[in-house]
Design a protein around this motif. Structure first.
Motif, PDB file in Angstrom:
ATOM      1  N   LEU A 174     -69.105 -52.034 -61.894  1.00  0.00           N
ATOM      2  CA  LEU A 174     -69.501 -53.357 -62.395  1.00  0.00           C
ATOM      3  C   LEU A 174     -70.273 -53.203 -63.698  1.00  0.00           C
ATOM      4  N   ARG A 176     -69.909 -50.700 -65.751  1.00  0.00           N
ATOM      5  CA  ARG A 176     -68.896 -50.333 -66.754  1.00  0.00           C
ATOM      6  C   ARG A 176     -68.146 -51.573 -67.246  1.00  0.00           C
ATOM      7  N   ALA A 177     -67.793 -52.443 -66.277  1.00  0.00           N
ATOM      8  CA  ALA A 177     -67.065 -53.660 -66.658  1.00  0.00           C
ATOM      9  C   ALA A 177     -67.923 -54.495 -67.601  1.00  0.00           C
ATOM     10  N   GLY A 178     -69.224 -54.568 -67.312  1.00  0.00           N
ATOM     11  CA  GLY A 178     -70.130 -55.319 -68.178  1.00  0.00           C
ATOM     12  C   GLY A 178     -70.184 -54.726 -69.578  1.00  0.00           C
ATOM     13  N   ALA A 179     -70.263 -53.403 -69.636  1.00  0.00           N
ATOM     14  CA  ALA A 179     -70.313 -52.728 -70.938  1.00  0.00           C
ATOM     15  C   ALA A 179     -69.011 -52.972 -71.700  1.00  0.00           C
ATOM     16  N   MET A 180     -67.890 -52.955 -70.956  1.00  0.00           N
ATOM     17  CA  MET A 180     -66.590 -53.193 -71.575  1.00  0.00           C
ATOM     18  C   MET A 180     -66.540 -54.591 -72.190  1.00  0.00           C
ATOM     19  N   MET A 181     -67.204 -55.566 -71.547  1.00  0.00           N
ATOM     20  CA  MET A 181     -67.166 -56.940 -72.074  1.00  0.00           C
ATOM     21  C   MET A 181     -68.268 -57.188 -73.089  1.00  0.00           C
ATOM     22  N   ALA A 183     -71.764 -56.449 -72.882  1.00  0.00           N
ATOM     23  CA  ALA A 183     -73.097 -56.897 -72.465  1.00  0.00           C
ATOM     24  C   ALA A 183     -74.175 -56.040 -73.130  1.00  0.00           C
TER      25      ALA A 183
END
Lengths: 283, 258
Positions: A174, A176-181, A183
């Motif tokens: 999660l 990682r997903a945030g960093a990808m978007m 954040a």
């Protein structure tokens, strides 16, 4: 060939089962109270030392509504006493929640805070909050403040420990997903880590609200001159065990209600945790 | 200039417990052109996911250069959309809020967020489910949300790490078809990691066959069979035979070496 089945007997049996299931829960408490009433009235013990449930209920009624002044100076003052305790619980609990969540997120998220803050807090944690009473009294005197301080100590650590646990066990992907978007560090905490840790934080809050009531009552017995705990202890000096028991019932009831309130907030906030699945697909 | 350029990528994991280093990726060189659909094909443990994570910026290569659109990759960013093996959605957000999460982080107003997210909800066929939470949706539907979320950022590349591996066979086929349709419609660059030869051949127009431990590129095969691809056609089977023989050569070589 079709057969018509008469559903009435089945329905009647079902209703009986339902009735019995409702009774199941009250059988034991009802027997206990009835036995207590009989025993208290039998005169084995003086009624002052073991008041009958009816006497306790009478004392509680007068304490709340003030109809015949059986509780003397407390008659009709229940709301004032309960409110005094509740405000201490709320004050200490709110402070503990705020600081517990902040410190918990900091320690759970950052190695620096973990290394600098955690050892000190973990050393303070095993010290029972009640053992702070002497210090609390010389620091804060006899009033609300020592009580709020004790409530804070009792409520802070459950919130802290559960928040740390919640933050540390956030799904790595999660983040990682945030960093990808895209954040930022702050958004990572407020928009991903904090909501993901909420179930764990709520578990801590529920433990904390229980200890908050325990410590308010303890503080009121020793360091405060008002509230349910004070009434309980004061009545003990006058051997009014009916009021002692009425106070115990009041504390139990208010503690239970606080937990119900917290559970209701939790159910609203964590509605996403429900696990019903829509099968199949759209489009 | 290629969309993604990998230059001499080496990745060494240090196994601290056993006190030795593990060479995972050994000198990877690869150019991926814009609008390519590239499948990284290899057995588990060949470092294909590690390579994808390096492009995503989740992991750093021990040495070598990773360029996306000519820029050195240093950290994760919204120019590279990632679709994870598990959907990895925020469980407390509804489908549409998950799709629009990138816009929320950028401070876009709710009305505009929903407006733009709806286009992608429609694209992956989830209209009517936009206000469901991930716990209320099936695995395939959640993976669609994950794809919509990556597409909404309008990234220059989309990185997919075995996104259909956990789905049942039928859902997997549907999702593959839809992914190809989306790729044809939107013209984006996709890097897709898989261990299935069939999946690679159904999806990719370039199949990069990797070898096992240490991960090297065995061969990059261009595959321009027209779509939709019939997986029972001779042309498909010829390609499959070629890929399988590459993999088989590799296993014999490994068997002889050991």
């Amino acid at each position: 060939m079709t057969s018509v089945i008469d559903a009435a007997p089945a329905r009647r049996a079902f209703r009986l089962t339902r009735l019995f299931q409702g009774l199941e829960r009250v059988v034991v408490p009802a027997l206990l109270i009835a036995g207590w009433e009989v025993f208290a009235r039998s005169g084995v013990l003086p009624p002052a030392l073991l008041p009958a449930p009816s006497a306790v209920l009478h004392a509680l009624g007068d304490w709340v509504f003030g109809f015949d002044e059986t509780t003397q100076t407390y008659s009709g003052h229940w709301l004032r006493d309960a409110l005094a305790s509740a405000l201490r619980v709320f004050g200490g609990f709110a402070l503990a929640s705020l600081l517990g969540i902040l410190a918990g997120v900091a320690i759970g998220w950052s190695r620096l805070f973990e290394k600098t803050l955690e050892p000190t807090l973990q050393m303070l944690r095993p010290i029972p909050p009640v053992s702070w009473i002497p210090l609390a009294i010389i620091w804060f005197g006899i009033a609300d403040k020592p009580a709020i301080f004790l409530v804070f100590l009792g409520a802070f650590f459950p919130v802290l420990m559960n928040t740390i646990h919640g933050v540390k066990t956030v799904d790595h992907n999660l983040v990682r997903a945030g960093a990808m978007m895209g954040a930022s560090q702050r958004q990572m905490l407020t928009d991903i880590v904090l909501p993901a840790a909420l179930p764990s934080i709520f578990a801590g809050l529920r433990i904390a609200v229980g200890s908050a009531w325990m410590l308010t009552v303890t503080a009121e017995m020793v360091a405060v001159k008002s509230g349910l705990g004070y009434v309980l202890w004061d009545s003990y000096y006058f051997l009014r065990y009916d009021i002692v028991l009425a106070a115990m019932i009041s504390i139990g009831l208010l503690g239970y209600l606080s937990d119900l309130g917290l559970k209701a907030i939790m159910a609203r906030t964590l509605r996403w945790q429900q696990t019903t699945t829509v099968q199949g697909r759209a489009g | 200039m290629a969309a993604i350029e990998l230059r001499n990528i080496v990745k060494v994991f240090s196994d601290k417990r056993r006190g030795r280093d593990l060479l995972t990726l050994d000198n990877i060189n690869l150019d991926i052109e814009a609008n390519d659909f590239v499948c990284l094909l290899g057995p588990s443990g060949c470092g294909k996911s590690t390579l994808l994570n390096i492009i995503a910026g989740f992991e750093q290569a021990t040495s070598g250069r990773t360029l996306v659109d000519g820029k050195q990759v240093e950290r994760p960013g919204s120019d590279r959309g990632v679709v994870f093996q598990q959907p990895t959605l925020m469980p407390w957000l509804t489908a549409i809020d998950n799709v629009a999460f990138h816009l929320k982080l950028k401070g876009v107003t709710k009305a505009e967020r929903y407006d733009r997210a709806m286009e992608f909800i429609d694209l992956v066929g989830l209209r009517g489910f936009e206000h469901h939470h991930p716990s209320e949706l099936s695995g395939g539907m959640n993976q669609r949300v994950g794809i919509a979320r990556a597409l909404l950022m309008n990234p220059s590349v989309i990185l997919m790490d075995e996104p259909f591996a956990a789905l049942d066979a039928q859902t997997k086929l549907e999702m593959q078809e839809e992914l190809v349709a989306i790729w044809q419609k939107r013209r984006c660059t996709i890097v897709f990691v898989t261990h299935s030869v069939d999946e690679a051949l159904v999806l990719g127009n370039k199949i990069v066959v990797m070898t096992k431990r240490p991960g090297r590129i065995r061969e990059a095969v261009n595959f321009d069979m027209p779509r939709p691809r019939d997986i029972t056609s001779p042309e498909f089977n010829d390609a499959k035979r070629r890929i399988l023989s590459l993999i088989r050569e590799e296993s014999t070589r490994l068997a002889q070496a050991s």
